[in-house]
Design a protein around this motif. Structure first.
Motif, PDB file in Angstrom:
ATOM      1  N   ALA A 176     -26.108  11.857   2.314  1.00 25.98           N
ATOM      2  CA  ALA A 176     -25.380  13.126   2.382  1.00 25.98           C
ATOM      3  C   ALA A 176     -25.907  14.065   1.307  1.00 25.98           C
ATOM      4  O   ALA A 176     -26.026  13.674   0.136  1.00 25.98           O
ATOM      5  N   PHE A 177     -26.231  15.287   1.696  1.00 28.23           N
ATOM      6  CA  PHE A 177     -26.598  16.368   0.779  1.00 28.23           C
ATOM      7  C   PHE A 177     -25.478  17.397   0.845  1.00 28.23           C
ATOM      8  O   PHE A 177     -25.235  17.987   1.902  1.00 28.23           O
ATOM      9  N   LEU A 178     -24.809  17.633  -0.293  1.00 28.11           N
ATOM     10  CA  LEU A 178     -23.677  18.554  -0.278  1.00 28.11           C
ATOM     11  C   LEU A 178     -23.432  19.101  -1.672  1.00 28.11           C
ATOM     12  O   LEU A 178     -23.214  18.346  -2.616  1.00 28.11           O
ATOM     13  N   GLY A 179     -23.483  20.419  -1.810  1.00 28.38           N
ATOM     14  CA  GLY A 179     -23.155  21.076  -3.060  1.00 28.38           C
ATOM     15  C   GLY A 179     -24.326  21.192  -4.010  1.00 28.38           C
ATOM     16  O   GLY A 179     -24.915  20.182  -4.399  1.00 28.38           O
ATOM     17  N   ALA A 180     -24.685  22.434  -4.387  1.00 24.04           N
ATOM     18  CA  ALA A 180     -25.776  22.701  -5.335  1.00 24.04           C
ATOM     19  C   ALA A 180     -27.015  21.904  -4.914  1.00 24.04           C
ATOM     20  O   ALA A 180     -27.478  22.035  -3.789  1.00 24.04           O
ATOM     21  N   PRO A 213     -28.659  25.075  -9.907  1.00 25.54           N
ATOM     22  CA  PRO A 213     -29.415  25.615  -8.768  1.00 25.54           C
ATOM     23  C   PRO A 213     -29.013  24.912  -7.473  1.00 25.54           C
ATOM     24  O   PRO A 213     -28.455  23.802  -7.483  1.00 25.54           O
ATOM     25  N   SER A 214     -29.332  25.549  -6.362  1.00 27.86           N
ATOM     26  CA  SER A 214     -28.918  25.025  -5.058  1.00 27.86           C
ATOM     27  C   SER A 214     -30.114  24.835  -4.134  1.00 27.86           C
ATOM     28  O   SER A 214     -31.078  25.611  -4.170  1.00 27.86           O
ATOM     29  N   PHE A 215     -30.017  23.808  -3.299  1.00 24.57           N
ATOM     30  CA  PHE A 215     -30.885  23.724  -2.131  1.00 24.57           C
ATOM     31  C   PHE A 215     -30.344  24.736  -1.117  1.00 24.57           C
ATOM     32  O   PHE A 215     -29.222  24.595  -0.622  1.00 24.57           O
ATOM     33  N   THR A 216     -31.117  25.745  -0.821  1.00 30.31           N
ATOM     34  CA  THR A 216     -30.638  26.812   0.065  1.00 30.31           C
ATOM     35  C   THR A 216     -31.193  26.703   1.478  1.00 30.31           C
ATOM     36  O   THR A 216     -30.655  27.347   2.388  1.00 30.31           O
ATOM     37  N   ARG A 217     -32.245  25.926   1.665  1.00 31.31           N
ATOM     38  CA  ARG A 217     -32.839  25.753   2.996  1.00 31.31           C
ATOM     39  C   ARG A 217     -33.311  24.315   3.145  1.00 31.31           C
ATOM     40  O   ARG A 217     -33.918  23.753   2.229  1.00 31.31           O
ATOM     41  N   THR A 231     -37.905  12.550   7.386  1.00 27.88           N
ATOM     42  CA  THR A 231     -38.560  13.455   6.453  1.00 27.88           C
ATOM     43  C   THR A 231     -37.837  14.799   6.472  1.00 27.88           C
ATOM     44  O   THR A 231     -37.660  15.399   7.539  1.00 27.88           O
ATOM     45  N   VAL A 232     -37.427  15.238   5.296  1.00 31.43           N
ATOM     46  CA  VAL A 232     -36.687  16.486   5.147  1.00 31.43           C
ATOM     47  C   VAL A 232     -37.306  17.277   4.005  1.00 31.43           C
ATOM     48  O   VAL A 232     -37.627  16.717   2.943  1.00 31.43           O
ATOM     49  N   TYR A 233     -37.488  18.565   4.203  1.00 29.95           N
ATOM     50  CA  TYR A 233     -38.011  19.463   3.179  1.00 29.95           C
ATOM     51  C   TYR A 233     -36.878  20.369   2.702  1.00 29.95           C
ATOM     52  O   TYR A 233     -35.952  20.673   3.460  1.00 29.95           O
ATOM     53  N   ALA A 234     -36.969  20.831   1.448  1.00 30.96           N
ATOM     54  CA  ALA A 234     -35.898  21.660   0.900  1.00 30.96           C
ATOM     55  C   ALA A 234     -36.465  22.720  -0.027  1.00 30.96           C
ATOM     56  O   ALA A 234     -37.452  22.484  -0.735  1.00 30.96           O
ATOM     57  N   LEU A 235     -35.816  23.876  -0.029  1.00 31.55           N
ATOM     58  CA  LEU A 235     -36.119  24.955  -0.962  1.00 31.55           C
ATOM     59  C   LEU A 235     -35.007  25.017  -1.996  1.00 31.55           C
ATOM     60  O   LEU A 235     -33.821  25.067  -1.644  1.00 31.55           O
ATOM     61  N   LEU A 236     -35.375  25.005  -3.285  1.00 26.75           N
ATOM     62  CA  LEU A 236     -34.423  25.071  -4.391  1.00 26.75           C
ATOM     63  C   LEU A 236     -34.476  26.470  -4.998  1.00 26.75           C
ATOM     64  O   LEU A 236     -35.561  27.013  -5.237  1.00 26.75           O
ATOM     65  N   GLU A 237     -33.293  27.051  -5.274  1.00 21.38           N
ATOM     66  CA  GLU A 237     -33.243  28.377  -5.883  1.00 21.38           C
ATOM     67  C   GLU A 237     -32.139  28.433  -6.927  1.00 21.38           C
ATOM     68  O   GLU A 237     -31.043  27.913  -6.726  1.00 21.38           O
ATOM     69  N   GLY A 238     -32.452  29.087  -8.051  1.00 24.76           N
ATOM     70  CA  GLY A 238     -31.482  29.298  -9.100  1.00 24.76           C
ATOM     71  C   GLY A 238     -31.958  30.383 -10.042  1.00 24.76           C
ATOM     72  O   GLY A 238     -33.113  30.808  -9.987  1.00 24.76           O
TER      73      GLY A 238
END
Length: 531
Positions: A176-180, A213-217, A231-238
Motif C-alpha cells: 500500500a502506498f498512501l500519504g506523502a 515531499p509527496s509521490f504525486t504521480r 513494476t511501478v514508477y513514481a514522481l516525487l515532489e516537494g
C-alpha cells in the motif's frame, strides 16, 4: 465532466487503443476512464524530475479544500473502491491494483497512469478519477469532488490466479502506498506494521520543520502473464526536492522491493534521510512504567539491526525517550540495516492486533554507498497510534541545493533479517533495580540483564562461562557476570551487570560476549537514560 479527449475503456476506445498496439486487458477493467497517451520512459521521468528541480515548487491546490475537510475519518471509512474497477482485474499478471480516495488526511492529489512499454519506451495514460469507481453513501461529501481530481494512493491486491491464490484478492492486499511518500508491505506472516518512505528531510532538526515531499504521480507497467513482480514508477515532489523512482516489487514468502531512486535538491537540507524506515515503539520488557497499560509490550519494532562496512553485527534496542533524541552510527559502505521485530511470542503482547506478526524491514544497499551514517531518531510517545521511530541513511557530504543523487537498494519485508549473522543474537534487554536481594538497594544504580541466543553459545564447554566485553561513555559497572538462562534452551545466555551513572545525560553502552579471542555474539549497543 470527463474531458472529451479521454477514452472510455469500452466501445469507441477499442480502435484507438488497438492502433497504439496496446492490449485492452493490459490497461484497465471495464469502467476506468483513460486519458490521452503521452510518451513515457524512466529516463523521461528522471529528466522531468531534474527539470522541476530547477523551478520553484508549486503545490497542487486545485481541489476545494472545504470539500476535502468534510471527508473526515468517518466519511473516508465509508468510501470503498469497487474491485470490479480494479486495474489488471483480468490480467495480465497476478495482482490487480485498487485505489485510495482523497480526504481530510490525504489531500494531495495523486495521479495514476497505466503504461504500455516496449524496450523501456512507451506510452502513459492517466486513469481519470470518477466517483463511480467507489462505493459511497449518497450524501458523501466526496461526491462534490470534480472528475479527474486524482486519488490518494493505491494497493496491490493478492494474487487473482488459482495456482498462487492463498487469500481472496478482493479483500486482501500486500503493498500500500498512501500519504506523502509513505508505503508499506506485509511480511511472510501476513501482517502490516512499520512503513518505509521515499525520503525524510530535516527530521528532528531543532532549527527547521520536517518536510514531507509527496509521490504525486504513479505509473503502472503491465506485467508479463507469468510474472510474480509488479513494476511501478513514481514522481516525487516537494519544496526542497524532486525525484524519480522505479519500484520492482515481488510477492513471495517475503515481499522484496528493488528500488532505483534519482533525486535532485532544490535547496539545502540539514538532515538528508535516504531510505527512511518509520515505526512505532511505545514500551517493551526493557523499561515499562507501572500501570501504563494492561499489555506487557506494545511495539511494531523492538530494535535497529546494523551490519556495518567493517563486518560488525550490531543490535540497538529501541527506546521511548523523555525527549526527542538522534543517534548516529558512522559507517562506510554498509552491508545493510533494518528495523526488526524480534519478539514473536503472542504472550508477550496479549493483543489481537498481531504485534507478534509485524514484519521486519531490512535495507540491502545495491552498490557502494560510500561514507555516511545510519541515524536513529526516537521521539517520545504515550500511545501506540504514533510512529515515533525513524531510521535512515545520511550521506557524509552536506546536502546542498543543486546536488543530485542516484541510489539503488533492496527492501526485504520479512519475519527476520535476510542475512542472519553466524553469531548469537540479542533477544531481550531488561532493566531493574541494582544491588542484591535482601540488601538495601543503592540509589541511582540499575541492573541490566541482556539475553543472547545462538549456536556459538551452544558450543561452550560445560562449566565455562563467556566473558563480557563491556564499555560505557561514562559511569561505573559492578556485579558483572554471565550465566546460562535456566530454561533448558541450548545456547540461551544472559549477561548481567549493575551500572551507576554519573550525571543525568544519556549514557551509551556497548557489550558483547567472547570466549578467548573469539566473539560469540553480535554487539549490543544501548542508550541508557538515568532516572
Amino acid at each position: 465532466m470527463i474531458d472529451r479527449r479521454s477514452l472510455l475503456f469500452a466501445g469507441g476506445a477499442s480502435a484507438a487503443l488497438a492502433a497504439l498496439g496496446i492490449p485492452l486487458n493490459a490497461l484497465a477493467a471495464a469502467g476506468l476512464q483513460l486519458g490521452e497517451p503521452r510518451p513515457f520512459s524512466f529516463e523521461r521521468l528522471v529528466a522531468r524530475a531534474k527539470s522541476l528541480a530547477g523551478r520553484p515548487y508549486v503545490a497542487d491546490n486545485s481541489l476545494p479544500a472545504d470539500v476535502l475537510q468534510q471527508i473526515d475519518y468517518d466519511a473516508h471509512g465509508k468510501i470503498k473502491f469497487n474491485t470490479d474497477n480494479a486495474l489488471f482485474r483480468e490480467g495480465p499478471g497476478a495482482f490487480p491494483v485498487t485505489f485510495f480516495h482523497l480526504g481530510r488526511y490525504f489531500q494531495t492529489p495523486v495521479h495514476m497512469h497505466v503504461l504500455e512499454m516496449a524496450s523501456g519506451d512507451g506510452f502513459a495514460r492517466e486513469i481519470v478519477y470518477d466517483a463511480s469507481y467507489f462505493s459511497m453513501p449518497a450524501d458523501s461529501p466526496a461526491r462534490k469532488l470534480p472528475d479527474g481530481a486524482g486519488f490518494a494512493g493505491f494497493r496491490l491486491q493478492e494474487s487473482r490466479l488459482g495456482d498462487q491464490k492463498k487469500l481472496p484478492w478482493e479483500t486482501n492486499d500486500w503493498v500500500a502506498f498512501l500519504g506523502a511518500s509513505y508505503f508499506r508491505a506485509i511480511g511472510e506472516l501476513y501482517q502490516y506494521g512499520l512503513s518505509a518512505r521515499g525520503i525524510a528531510l530535516d527530521a528532528a532538526m531543532p532549527d527547521r520543520p520536517e518536510e514531507f515531499p509527496s509521490f504525486t504521480r504513479f505509473y503502472f507497467e503491465p506485467p508479463s502473464s507469468d510474472s510474480s513482480a509488479m513494476t511501478v514508477y513514481a514522481l516525487l515532489e516537494g519544496p526542497s526536492i524532486t525525484g524519480a523512482y522505479k519500484f520492482v516489487m515481488q510477492r513471495g514468502r517475503a515481499v522484496l522491493m528493488d528500488i532505483d531512486a534519482r533525486l535532485f535538491l532544490r535547496r539545502d537540507v540539514g538532515r538528508f534521510g535516504l531510505v527512511p524506515l518509520t515505526s512505532m515503539y511505545w514500551y517493551s520488557e526493557t523499561v515499562k512504567p507501572t500501570g501504563i497499560d494492561w499489555r506487557p509490550e506494545v511495539h511494531d519494532s523492538d530494535g535497529l539491526a546494523m551490519w556495518n562496512g567493517a563486518g560488525e553485527r550490531i543490535w540497538r534496542p529501541l527506546n521511548n525517550p523523555t525527549q526527542t533524541r538522534a543517534s548516529s552510527f558512522a559507517d562506510k559502505s554498509p552491508h545493510g540495516f533494518g528495523l526488526l521485530q524480534r519478539d514473536r511470542v503472542f504472550d508477550h503482547y496479549q493483543d489481537g492486533v498481531g504485534y507478534e506478526k509485524r514484519p521486519s524491514l531490512w535495507v540491502e544497499p545495491i552498490g557502494d554507498w560510500g561514507e555516511g551514517a545510519v541515524q536513529l531518531i526516537e521521539i517520545p510517545t504515550d500511545d501506540e497510534i504514533h510512529d515515533n521511530i525513524l531510521a535512515c541513511w545520511v550521506p557524509k557530504a552536506p546536502a546542498t541545493a543543486g546536488s543530485s543523487y542516484s541510489l539503488k537498494y533492496r527492501l526485504h519485508w520479512a519475519a527476520d533479517e535476510p542475512f542472519p549473522s553466524p553469531l548469537a543474537r540479542c533477544v531481550a534487554t531488561r532493566l531493574g533495580r541494582g544491588g542484591q536481594p535482601g540488601q538495601p538497594r543503592p540509589q541511582g544504580v540499575r541492573k541490566f540483564m541482556v539475553e543472547f541466543i545462538g549456536k556459538p553459545l551452544e558450543a561452550i564447554p560445560f562449566g565455562v562461562k563467556p566473558e563480557l566485553v563491556l564499555t560505557a561513555s561514562r559511569g561505573k559497572f559492578s556485579y558483572i557476570f554471565s550465566e546460562a538462562v535456566p530454561d533448558g534452551m541450548a545456547g540461551h545466555w544472559r549477561a548481567q551487570f549493575d551500572f551507576a551513572a554519573e550525571g543525568n545525560d544519556p549514557v551509551d553502552m556497548r557489550l558483547f560476549l567472547k570466549l578467548g579471542d573469539q566473539p560469540l555474539t553480535e554487539t549490543w549497543l544501548y542508550q541508557y537514560q538515568p532516572f
